[in-house]
Structure formats: C-alpha cells, structure tokens
Write a protein that holds these residues in place. Structure first.
Motif, PDB file in Angstrom:
ATOM      1  N   VAL A   5      20.326 -28.579  10.070  1.00 16.99           N
ATOM      2  CA  VAL A   5      21.368 -28.641   9.041  1.00 16.99           C
ATOM      3  C   VAL A   5      22.705 -28.461   9.740  1.00 16.99           C
ATOM      4  N   GLU A   6      23.445 -29.559   9.878  1.00 20.02           N
ATOM      5  CA  GLU A   6      24.675 -29.578  10.683  1.00 20.02           C
ATOM      6  C   GLU A   6      25.590 -30.657  10.136  1.00 20.02           C
ATOM      7  N   ASP A   7      26.852 -30.281   9.792  1.00 15.87           N
ATOM      8  CA  ASP A   7      27.761 -31.256   9.198  1.00 15.87           C
ATOM      9  C   ASP A   7      28.398 -32.191  10.216  1.00 15.87           C
ATOM     10  N   ASP A   8      28.411 -31.814  11.495  1.00 19.31           N
ATOM     11  CA  ASP A   8      28.951 -32.690  12.537  1.00 19.31           C
ATOM     12  C   ASP A   8      27.877 -33.710  12.910  1.00 19.31           C
ATOM     13  N   SER A   9      28.104 -34.969  12.567  1.00 14.50           N
ATOM     14  CA  SER A   9      27.070 -35.994  12.748  1.00 14.50           C
ATOM     15  C   SER A   9      26.668 -36.176  14.204  1.00 14.50           C
ATOM     16  N   SER A  10      27.627 -36.063  15.141  1.00 15.62           N
ATOM     17  CA  SER A  10      27.300 -36.246  16.560  1.00 15.62           C
ATOM     18  C   SER A  10      26.373 -35.139  17.055  1.00 15.62           C
ATOM     19  N   ILE A  11      26.667 -33.890  16.656  1.00 16.12           N
ATOM     20  CA  ILE A  11      25.808 -32.765  17.045  1.00 16.12           C
ATOM     21  C   ILE A  11      24.443 -32.899  16.386  1.00 16.12           C
ATOM     22  N   ARG A  12      24.447 -33.238  15.093  1.00 18.06           N
ATOM     23  CA  ARG A  12      23.188 -33.369  14.353  1.00 18.06           C
ATOM     24  C   ARG A  12      22.297 -34.444  14.963  1.00 18.06           C
ATOM     25  N   ASP A  13      22.872 -35.577  15.313  1.00 20.37           N
ATOM     26  CA  ASP A  13      22.088 -36.665  15.897  1.00 20.37           C
ATOM     27  C   ASP A  13      21.491 -36.259  17.245  1.00 20.37           C
ATOM     28  N   ILE A  14      22.256 -35.527  18.040  1.00 23.79           N
ATOM     29  CA  ILE A  14      21.760 -35.075  19.348  1.00 23.79           C
ATOM     30  C   ILE A  14      20.628 -34.073  19.172  1.00 23.79           C
ATOM     31  N   GLU A  15      20.774 -33.163  18.201  1.00 21.62           N
ATOM     32  CA  GLU A  15      19.724 -32.180  17.937  1.00 21.62           C
ATOM     33  C   GLU A  15      18.417 -32.874  17.550  1.00 21.62           C
ATOM     34  N   VAL A  16      18.511 -33.807  16.615  1.00 22.78           N
ATOM     35  CA  VAL A  16      17.314 -34.516  16.156  1.00 22.78           C
ATOM     36  C   VAL A  16      16.699 -35.321  17.293  1.00 22.78           C
ATOM     37  N   TYR A  17      17.539 -35.991  18.076  1.00 21.24           N
ATOM     38  CA  TYR A  17      17.040 -36.798  19.196  1.00 21.24           C
ATOM     39  C   TYR A  17      16.339 -35.922  20.237  1.00 21.24           C
ATOM     40  N   ALA A  18      16.952 -34.781  20.566  1.00 29.55           N
ATOM     41  CA  ALA A  18      16.367 -33.894  21.568  1.00 29.55           C
ATOM     42  C   ALA A  18      15.010 -33.362  21.115  1.00 29.55           C
ATOM     43  N   LEU A  19      14.905 -33.010  19.851  1.00 28.23           N
ATOM     44  CA  LEU A  19      13.641 -32.481  19.329  1.00 28.23           C
ATOM     45  C   LEU A  19      12.557 -33.550  19.297  1.00 28.23           C
ATOM     46  N   THR A  20      12.898 -34.743  18.828  1.00 30.27           N
ATOM     47  CA  THR A  20      11.902 -35.819  18.785  1.00 30.27           C
ATOM     48  C   THR A  20      11.490 -36.242  20.194  1.00 30.27           C
ATOM     49  N   LEU A 100      22.073 -19.209  17.790  1.00 32.77           N
ATOM     50  CA  LEU A 100      22.684 -19.992  18.860  1.00 32.77           C
ATOM     51  C   LEU A 100      24.193 -19.943  18.677  1.00 32.77           C
ATOM     52  N   VAL A 101      24.914 -19.792  19.786  1.00 37.00           N
ATOM     53  CA  VAL A 101      26.374 -19.746  19.741  1.00 37.00           C
ATOM     54  C   VAL A 101      26.924 -21.061  20.274  1.00 37.00           C
ATOM     55  N   LYS A 102      27.701 -21.746  19.441  1.00 35.58           N
ATOM     56  CA  LYS A 102      28.321 -23.004  19.855  1.00 35.58           C
ATOM     57  C   LYS A 102      29.477 -22.753  20.825  1.00 35.58           C
ATOM     58  N   PRO A 103      29.655 -23.653  21.787  1.00 39.33           N
ATOM     59  CA  PRO A 103      28.791 -24.801  22.090  1.00 39.33           C
ATOM     60  C   PRO A 103      27.556 -24.358  22.872  1.00 39.33           C
ATOM     61  N   PHE A 104      26.391 -24.811  22.456  1.00 36.52           N
ATOM     62  CA  PHE A 104      25.159 -24.448  23.149  1.00 36.52           C
ATOM     63  C   PHE A 104      24.538 -25.693  23.773  1.00 36.52           C
ATOM     64  N   GLY A 105      23.743 -25.484  24.806  1.00 37.03           N
ATOM     65  CA  GLY A 105      23.039 -26.577  25.449  1.00 37.03           C
ATOM     66  C   GLY A 105      21.871 -27.031  24.584  1.00 37.03           C
ATOM     67  N   ILE A 106      21.652 -28.321  24.527  1.00 35.13           N
ATOM     68  CA  ILE A 106      20.595 -28.862  23.678  1.00 35.13           C
ATOM     69  C   ILE A 106      19.218 -28.383  24.147  1.00 35.13           C
ATOM     70  N   MET A 107      19.010 -28.306  25.444  1.00 39.28           N
ATOM     71  CA  MET A 107      17.714 -27.838  25.932  1.00 39.28           C
ATOM     72  C   MET A 107      17.525 -26.349  25.653  1.00 39.28           C
ATOM     73  N   GLU A 108      18.635 -25.614  25.574  1.00 36.55           N
ATOM     74  CA  GLU A 108      18.536 -24.214  25.155  1.00 36.55           C
ATOM     75  C   GLU A 108      18.033 -24.155  23.716  1.00 36.55           C
ATOM     76  N   MET A 109      18.553 -25.040  22.869  1.00 38.63           N
ATOM     77  CA  MET A 109      18.108 -25.080  21.479  1.00 38.63           C
ATOM     78  C   MET A 109      16.609 -25.390  21.404  1.00 38.63           C
ATOM     79  N   VAL A 110      16.165 -26.377  22.165  1.00 35.00           N
ATOM     80  CA  VAL A 110      14.745 -26.747  22.157  1.00 35.00           C
ATOM     81  C   VAL A 110      13.883 -25.570  22.620  1.00 35.00           C
ATOM     82  N   SER A 111      14.331 -24.865  23.661  1.00 35.71           N
ATOM     83  CA  SER A 111      13.581 -23.721  24.174  1.00 35.71           C
ATOM     84  C   SER A 111      13.476 -22.612  23.132  1.00 35.71           C
TER      85      SER A 111
END
Length: 226
Positions: A5-20, A100-111
C-alpha cells in the motif's frame, strides 16, 4: 499474496516487481480506501503499509485492522518517510510486526518480508481451514476430504480458500473476479459460474454447501449434516 500500500506509483511498482521476482505473489494499492475495500473480500499473507497515504492513512488502517478479529492476525510492516523514534514506537505499539524507514533498499524490504513471514509461521498454531472432513492446507496448497486428496485447478483452489476463509459471506461474481482473477468486472461473469460448477463437482457432497445467492453471487453455507 503480499500487498503493498503505497501512493507513490514508482515505489509501489518497484516493490511489487521485487516481490514477484523473488517468488511471491504481490499486489499494489495506491491509497488506503482501495486497500480497505479489497480487504473485505480477500486476506493477504502480509501487508507492507505506508504511513502517509491519501484517504485513510497507514496508522488509521493499522488501528482498524488490529481492532477487527478477521484482520488482526495479518502481519504488517509499516513504511515511514520520517524515520523518527516516535513513528517506529507508535507503529510497533499499535501491533505492527516490523517497520521500514524511507528511503529503504528494495532487497531489505524483501528480506524483512521473509523474516516476518517466518516468525508468523512459527508462532501460528495452525493455518488449516476446516469444515467437517473438508480440509484446506495453505502451506502445502492441498485440499483433502476425509483424508483423501482432491485435485483442484489454481482458480478452483483460490475460490475454495476464499469461501473457507469467510464462511457465510455472500460474494458477488464481480468480487470473485476481482479477488481470484484480479480482474475488474467487464460484463462477463460466466467464467466464475463455470469454475463454481466444476468446484462443486469435485467436492462431492461438500459442493452442495456452495450456495447460489439469487441476484448476488455465491457463499459457503456453514451448516453441514453429513
């Protein structure tokens, strides 16, 4: 399924892409209201929830979830741009499982997603969904009736999972399309009826519990005199 759940589309798209890309199913939401509406008909494995959102903000949503027995056990990782000690403590005090504290690394989020899921699986007494002799095991992705394995297609399994997760709730065909097929209603609901028909056949006597609700859709009747 992991929800971001993220209103910034660029961040949201990266999160979804990294998880998939790392083997998860993931879905993004641009605001708190659309997320909350979807939550009424589907239950994700984990939520990555931004604090600052249009509509209902992350803190409000977290409070609503923890106050509702149906959603209280869903793991939540809060994401905040502020990074202050107050934001972290407030999120954890309200029942968040991590932050998670922004800006955070995407792989940190996945971990962190993986770590929270591991902790929750260890602490959960059982994830089995049962109705008399009908048992759905989400971890093994299996369905059995009186100990005998029932082979379902992916969509049939997802339909049964949704019904067993919320017995007695009537779902419209449009809601089923959105939840199971991730498709907006476009005037074609025959695919739902077709899958319900084959699911009923495969479930034998338990198939009769999937009731047609006239002018609405379908629901799982909880009473069963077998």
């Amino acid at each position: 399924m992991i929800w971001c759940v993220e209103d910034d589309s660029s961040i949201r798209d990266i999160e979804v892409y990294a998880l998939t890309s790392t083997g998860f199913e993931a879905r993004g939401f641009e605001d708190g209201d659309s997320f909350w509406n979807a939550l009424q008909s589907e239950k994700p494995e984990l939520i990555v929830l931004d604090v600052m959102l249009p509509g209902k903000d992350g803190v409000t949503l977290l409070k609503l979830m923890k106050a509702n027995e149906a959603f209280a056990d869903i793991p939540v990782i809060m994401a905040t741009a502020k990074g202050t000690e107050y934001d972290k403590i407030q999120s954890l005090d309200l029942g968040a499982d991590d932050y998670l504290v922004k800006p955070f690394g995407i792989m940190e989020m996945v971990s962190r997603v993986k770590a929270v899921l591991r902790r929750c699986k260890r602490s959960a007494p059982s994830n089995l969904l049962k109705l008399d002799g009908l048992v759905l095991n989400p971890e093994e992705h299996t369905v059995t009736i009186d100990g005998e394995r029932v082979i379902l297609t992916y969509k049939e399994y997802e339909l049964l999972h949704l019904f067993l997760s919320q017995p007695g709730i009537a779902f419209t065909r449009e809601q089923l399309l959105s939840s199971v097929w991730n498709t907006e209603y476009a005037g074609e609901t025959r695919t739902v009826d077709m899958h319900i028909r084959t699911l009923r056949q495969k479930l034998g006597s338990y198939g009769n519990l999937i009731e047609t609700v006239r002018n609405v859709g379908y629901r799982l009747e909880v009473k069963h005199d077998k």
